[in-house]
Enzyme design. Structure first.
Site, PDB file in Angstrom:
ATOM      1  N   CYS A 139       0.857  -1.182   0.000  1.00 20.05           N
ATOM      2  CA  CYS A 139       0.000   0.000   0.000  1.00 20.05           C
ATOM      3  C   CYS A 139       0.891   1.229   0.000  1.00 20.05           C
ATOM      4  O   CYS A 139       1.880   1.286   0.729  1.00 20.05           O
ATOM      5  CB  CYS A 139      -0.877  -0.013   1.250  1.00 20.05           C
ATOM      6  SG  CYS A 139      -1.952   1.431   1.399  1.00 20.05           S
ATOM      7  N   HIS A 181      -9.006  -3.658  -2.213  1.00 18.91           N
ATOM      8  CA  HIS A 181      -8.039  -2.849  -1.449  1.00 18.91           C
ATOM      9  C   HIS A 181      -8.458  -1.372  -1.458  1.00 18.91           C
ATOM     10  O   HIS A 181      -8.465  -0.718  -0.404  1.00 18.91           O
ATOM     11  CB  HIS A 181      -6.650  -3.036  -2.068  1.00 18.91           C
ATOM     12  CG  HIS A 181      -5.552  -2.272  -1.404  1.00 18.91           C
ATOM     13  ND1 HIS A 181      -4.489  -2.879  -0.774  1.00 18.91           N
ATOM     14  CD2 HIS A 181      -5.337  -0.939  -1.273  1.00 18.91           C
ATOM     15  CE1 HIS A 181      -3.681  -1.946  -0.283  1.00 18.91           C
ATOM     16  NE2 HIS A 181      -4.167  -0.760  -0.573  1.00 18.91           N
ATOM     17  N   GLU A 182      -8.826  -0.853  -2.632  1.00 16.73           N
ATOM     18  CA  GLU A 182      -9.183   0.571  -2.732  1.00 16.73           C
ATOM     19  C   GLU A 182     -10.533   0.857  -2.072  1.00 16.73           C
ATOM     20  O   GLU A 182     -10.686   1.891  -1.403  1.00 16.73           O
ATOM     21  CB  GLU A 182      -9.186   1.021  -4.199  1.00 16.73           C
ATOM     22  CG  GLU A 182      -7.841   0.888  -4.904  1.00 16.73           C
ATOM     23  CD  GLU A 182      -6.678   1.505  -4.131  1.00 16.73           C
ATOM     24  OE1 GLU A 182      -6.870   2.533  -3.465  1.00 16.73           O
ATOM     25  OE2 GLU A 182      -5.567   0.943  -4.178  1.00 16.73           O
TER      26      GLU A 182
HETATM   27 ZN    ZN Z   1      -3.561   1.215  -0.180  1.00 18.18          ZN
END
Ligand code: ZN
Length: 224
Positions: A139, A181-182
């Site tokens: 990330c 994830h987003e």
């Molecule tokens: Zn991230």
């Protein structure tokens, strides 16, 4: 009241209120910044709050500029996704794009297909089926680290596009991982919350030992 309300907490700045007024200021700061915005790192409260749904707080011209800046920031980093909270904006908006060249082995092991650029507002995903996939991910807001996250292998995503049109799309493989994830960022969740923590690896250790298409060697070597 006799008790003095002293103590160290009085010395700390108040936690920001992530309301529409804050959002407007944060967007203006990015649009007027004159350079690509810094990527906020874990520990900032904007990454740990549920971002505000987009309800028209930003006009069309500013929105187009914001999306362009987010795309530039993502590509410069480089990354395959960037959520607005990662540049300090508590808004349910993320941009995604994965056009990186990957080896055939990597693409096969991770089911990694190119993902054309798109922006999503107010996303919600639901798993499709029960299959999961476990891979290393990183990330931009936890720079220098990666860990294995087991996630649904396919999801259905409901979101609004930049014109306010409600859309539904299915994603599988690596694309499904990016979408999750987003979307998680916009709910105040970082991948480390879902990661197998024993898999955590610095970038140097990852490159040295575990940069394989699948995680079998890391499982054996790190004991997870
Ligand atoms: Zn991230």
């Amino acid at each position: 009241m006799a008790w003095h309300n002293g103590g160290v907490n009085n010395l700390l700045p108040p936690t920001p209120m992530f309301d529409d007024a804050y959002l407007t200021q944060a967007v203006a700061a990015v649009l007027d910044g004159g350079a690509l915005p810094a990527i906020v790192q874990a520990g900032h409260p904007v990454l740990r709050t549920r971002a505000l749904p987009f309800t028209g707080q930003i006009d069309e011209a500013d929105l187009a500029r914001l999306i362009a800046i987010m795309a530039d920031t993502m590509r410069t980093a480089p990354g395959v996704g960037l959520a607005a909270p990662q540049i300090g904006i508590p808004l349910q908006l993320a941009v995604l794009e994965d056009l990186f060249e990957v080896s055939p082995e990597n693409a096969a092991a991770r089911h990694r297909e190119p993902l054309e650029f798109f922006a999503m507002f107010n996303p919600r995903y639901t798993p499709v089926g029960t299959e999961t996939a476990a891979h290393y991910e990183g990330c931009l807001s936890m720079s220098g680290w990666q860990a294995v996250v087991e996630r649904p292998a396919a999801v259905e995503l409901a979101y609004d596009d930049e014109h306010g049109t409600a859309r539904t799309r299915r994603f599988t493989g690596w694309q499904a991982r990016i979408v999750q994830h987003e979307s998680d960022h916009l709910a105040g969740t970082l991948y480390i919350d879902k990661a197998i923590t024993r898999s955590l690896a610095s970038s140097a250790e990852y490159s040295e030992h575990w940069a394989h298409p699948d995680i079998a060697a890391a499982r054996a070597g790190l004991g997870f």
